[in-house]
Design an enzyme around this catalytic site. Sequence first.
Site, PDB file in Angstrom:
ATOM      1  N   ASP A  84       0.895  -1.377   0.051  1.00 46.14           N
ATOM      2  CA  ASP A  84       0.112   0.027   0.030  1.00 46.14           C
ATOM      3  C   ASP A  84       0.703   1.351  -0.134  1.00 46.14           C
ATOM      4  O   ASP A  84       2.037   1.454   0.559  1.00 46.14           O
ATOM      5  CB  ASP A  84      -0.946   0.087   1.100  1.00 46.14           C
ATOM      6  CG  ASP A  84      -0.390  -0.097   2.531  1.00 46.14           C
ATOM      7  OD1 ASP A  84       0.685  -0.796   2.472  1.00 46.14           O
ATOM      8  OD2 ASP A  84      -0.910   0.461   3.610  1.00 46.14           O
ATOM      9  N   GLU A 151      -0.464  -2.057   5.075  1.00 46.54           N
ATOM     10  CA  GLU A 151       0.565  -1.967   6.265  1.00 46.54           C
ATOM     11  C   GLU A 151       0.312  -0.781   7.058  1.00 46.54           C
ATOM     12  O   GLU A 151       0.325  -0.853   8.319  1.00 46.54           O
ATOM     13  CB  GLU A 151       1.838  -2.340   5.794  1.00 46.54           C
ATOM     14  CG  GLU A 151       2.946  -2.523   6.821  1.00 46.54           C
ATOM     15  CD  GLU A 151       3.219  -1.038   7.406  1.00 46.54           C
ATOM     16  OE1 GLU A 151       3.758  -0.865   8.573  1.00 46.54           O
ATOM     17  OE2 GLU A 151       3.311   0.044   6.748  1.00 46.54           O
ATOM     18  N   GLU A 152       0.207   0.347   6.281  1.00 42.42           N
ATOM     19  CA  GLU A 152      -0.037   1.583   7.080  1.00 42.42           C
ATOM     20  C   GLU A 152      -1.241   1.597   7.884  1.00 42.42           C
ATOM     21  O   GLU A 152      -1.086   1.934   9.169  1.00 42.42           O
ATOM     22  CB  GLU A 152      -0.310   2.845   5.953  1.00 42.42           C
ATOM     23  CG  GLU A 152       1.326   2.613   4.907  1.00 42.42           C
ATOM     24  CD  GLU A 152       2.506   3.373   5.596  1.00 42.42           C
ATOM     25  OE1 GLU A 152       2.291   3.547   6.759  1.00 42.42           O
ATOM     26  OE2 GLU A 152       3.423   3.118   4.949  1.00 42.42           O
ATOM     27  N   ARG A 191      19.355  -6.867  12.778  1.00 44.73           N
ATOM     28  CA  ARG A 191      19.226  -6.938  14.220  1.00 44.73           C
ATOM     29  C   ARG A 191      18.745  -8.156  14.710  1.00 44.73           C
ATOM     30  O   ARG A 191      17.546  -8.261  14.489  1.00 44.73           O
ATOM     31  CB  ARG A 191      18.628  -5.544  14.717  1.00 44.73           C
ATOM     32  CG  ARG A 191      18.633  -5.081  16.248  1.00 44.73           C
ATOM     33  CD  ARG A 191      18.126  -4.018  16.533  1.00 44.73           C
ATOM     34  NE  ARG A 191      18.200  -3.685  17.896  1.00 44.73           N
ATOM     35  CZ  ARG A 191      19.303  -3.291  18.545  1.00 44.73           C
ATOM     36  NH1 ARG A 191      20.353  -2.796  17.719  1.00 44.73           N
ATOM     37  NH2 ARG A 191      19.769  -3.105  19.861  1.00 44.73           N
TER      38      ARG A 191
HETATM   39 ZN    ZN Z   1       5.182   3.876   6.315  1.00 42.95          ZN
HETATM   40 ZN    ZN Z   2       6.427   1.070   5.115  1.00 36.95          ZN
END
Ligand code: ZN
Ligand code: ZN
Length: 426
Positions: A84, A151-152, A191
């Site tokens: 997205d 995802e946002e 990480r």
């Molecule tokens: Zn973002």
């Molecule tokens: Zn992102």
Amino acid sequence: MTPKDRVDAVLAGLEGIRTDLEEVYKDFHAHPELGHQEHRTAGRVAERLRSCGYQVHEGIDGTGVVGVLANGEGPTVLLRADMDALPVAEETGLPYASTAEVTDPGGRRVPVAHACGHDMHMTCLLGATHLMAATPAAWQGTLVALFQPAEEPGDGADRMLADGLTAMIPRPDVAFAQHVLPYPAGQVGTRAGSFLSAADNLRITVYGRGAHGSAPQAAIDPVVIASMIVVRLQTIVSREVAATQPVVVTVGSVRAGTSGNVIPESAELLVNVRTFDDGTRQMVLAAVRRIVRAECEASGASRAPRIEEGTRFPPTVNDDAVTRDVSAAFSETFAERAVTIELQSASEDFSRIPDAFGTPYTYWALGCVDPDTYQAARRRGTVTQEIPVNHSPRFAPVLQPTLDTGVQTLVTAALTRLAKPDHVSP
Ligand code: ZN
Ligand code: ZN
């Protein structure tokens, strides 16, 4: 074949598809879509996966796409990209910049741009899936390429799971994802353990008693209550959390009243909390609630505050053993360009997918800033001021070597597990 030979064998095809991948990237970049609206994007992704021989599941919660490539007995590796874009008006000046506008879920017309680089994640994954499919002799097992919507807004992974994802694909033995971040392009940052913070959003409404601005004695002023809350919330990080424990508490919005001579009935605060482990998270959220309730009581509020939970992101905690293997492989592939990266106070919903399968994962950072520009800013001590970060209208990953590196990372990581059985080291 050594592990490095296997990586080289798969990546030998990269040169031949580089121009095509760059066109794919520019096309995604010029045609961004908001979360849950990624129909054009999902269509392109599915078509490409199918043309490489993947079994494709489409329309998962609307726009989710998963490609599965079975290549004999062996482990299952899941690679994930998000799809997205953001309601941002692009100001990069790139020839392939977005000029698109869409209707957001609230019915407003908004500009839309790939200001977080998800177009890069998709293109890298399409490159990796193509190369893996083209060199089946170099590996063995099952490759799952997952293209996740939204995802946002933070609910894309959850909604794919709610739509039956776990029953659709084999259980992955390991899962990988990457994100472009404002570090030098060509650099890859891993990480072990905590990497990205959990994020909690709260909408807090405090209630007073409205009155004429000239008669505060007749009012219970919610503006004062809200102000005291904003100040007192600062003491959570400064007075209640150990100096060694990273926590962020931000009040991003305070709204109350309409006029200087009217004391309003209520005030609203939007609060964002970032933490890196669940114990700290619970402690900080409890402190926010305690302070809000106590300040309302201290002012004699007309009723108890309303505290509503909004979007929530889980923490991203990389598996130690998986990260160790991937870091070692990255060091082979990228030499000094493979680095250890610091903790990031950003958040992701990727981990919900491996967590749903009980699968260990690692998530890494992909540098995307022109290395000369980055080093010049670093010499001046102005990296944070000069280099546009994710979500900025000027965020513009440099196409190369970001794209090449992002394909190489996915292939390298996947091959840490998809070795032929006779090549598995003891
Ligand atoms: Zn973002
Ligand atoms: Zn992102």
